[in-house]
Write a protein that holds these residues in place. Sequence first.
Motif, PDB file in Angstrom:
ATOM      1  N   SER A  55       0.799  -1.095   0.022  1.00 19.45           N
ATOM      2  CA  SER A  55      -0.101   0.001   0.015  1.00 19.45           C
ATOM      3  C   SER A  55       0.935   1.267  -0.114  1.00 19.45           C
ATOM      4  CB  SER A  55      -1.134   0.123   1.214  1.00 19.45           C
ATOM      5  OG  SER A  55      -0.326   0.039   2.432  1.00 19.45           O
ATOM      6  N   SER A 107      -9.473  -3.688   0.793  1.00 19.26           N
ATOM      7  CA  SER A 107      -8.317  -4.562   1.202  1.00 19.26           C
ATOM      8  C   SER A 107      -8.483  -6.146   0.981  1.00 19.26           C
ATOM      9  CB  SER A 107      -7.838  -3.903   2.499  1.00 19.26           C
ATOM     10  OG  SER A 107      -8.522  -4.494   3.388  1.00 19.26           O
ATOM     11  N   TYR A 113      -4.015  -3.817  -4.564  1.00 21.18           N
ATOM     12  CA  TYR A 113      -3.021  -2.786  -5.048  1.00 21.18           C
ATOM     13  C   TYR A 113      -2.248  -2.780  -6.368  1.00 21.18           C
ATOM     14  CZ  TYR A 113      -3.586  -1.742   0.077  1.00 21.18           C
ATOM     15  OH  TYR A 113      -4.203  -1.179   1.076  1.00 21.18           O
TER      16      TYR A 113
END
Length: 116
Positions: A55, A107, A113
């Motif tokens: 992240s 997430s 990501y």
Amino acid sequence: MDGLRQRVEHFLEQRNLVTEVLGALEAKTGVEKRYLAAGAVTLLSLYLLFGYGASLLCNLIGFVYPAYASIKAIESPSKDDDTVWLTYWVVYALFGLAEFFSDLLLSWFPFYYVGK
């Protein structure tokens, strides 16, 4: 795919910090710049997939270069590049705001990501 290859080859022919570093590495190792660039992109992608702190790296990629390019655009006499980077920052802020409220949900998605 040929269009992407031509754009990458054109980028590697330009003179900038990335191509200078790749040129120095090419001179030391004897490996062509395009293979070094492909290896760097592959390692970066793998780190974004499996690495700790993906992240942070993702946010740095989305912030550091655009900030540098925005400063260069402001200093240039053309206003077209200013509009492009202003649009980027508005979209970046909107995604950041949306991510703030949906971070716990997003997430959990695999490869979030990398896609971001």
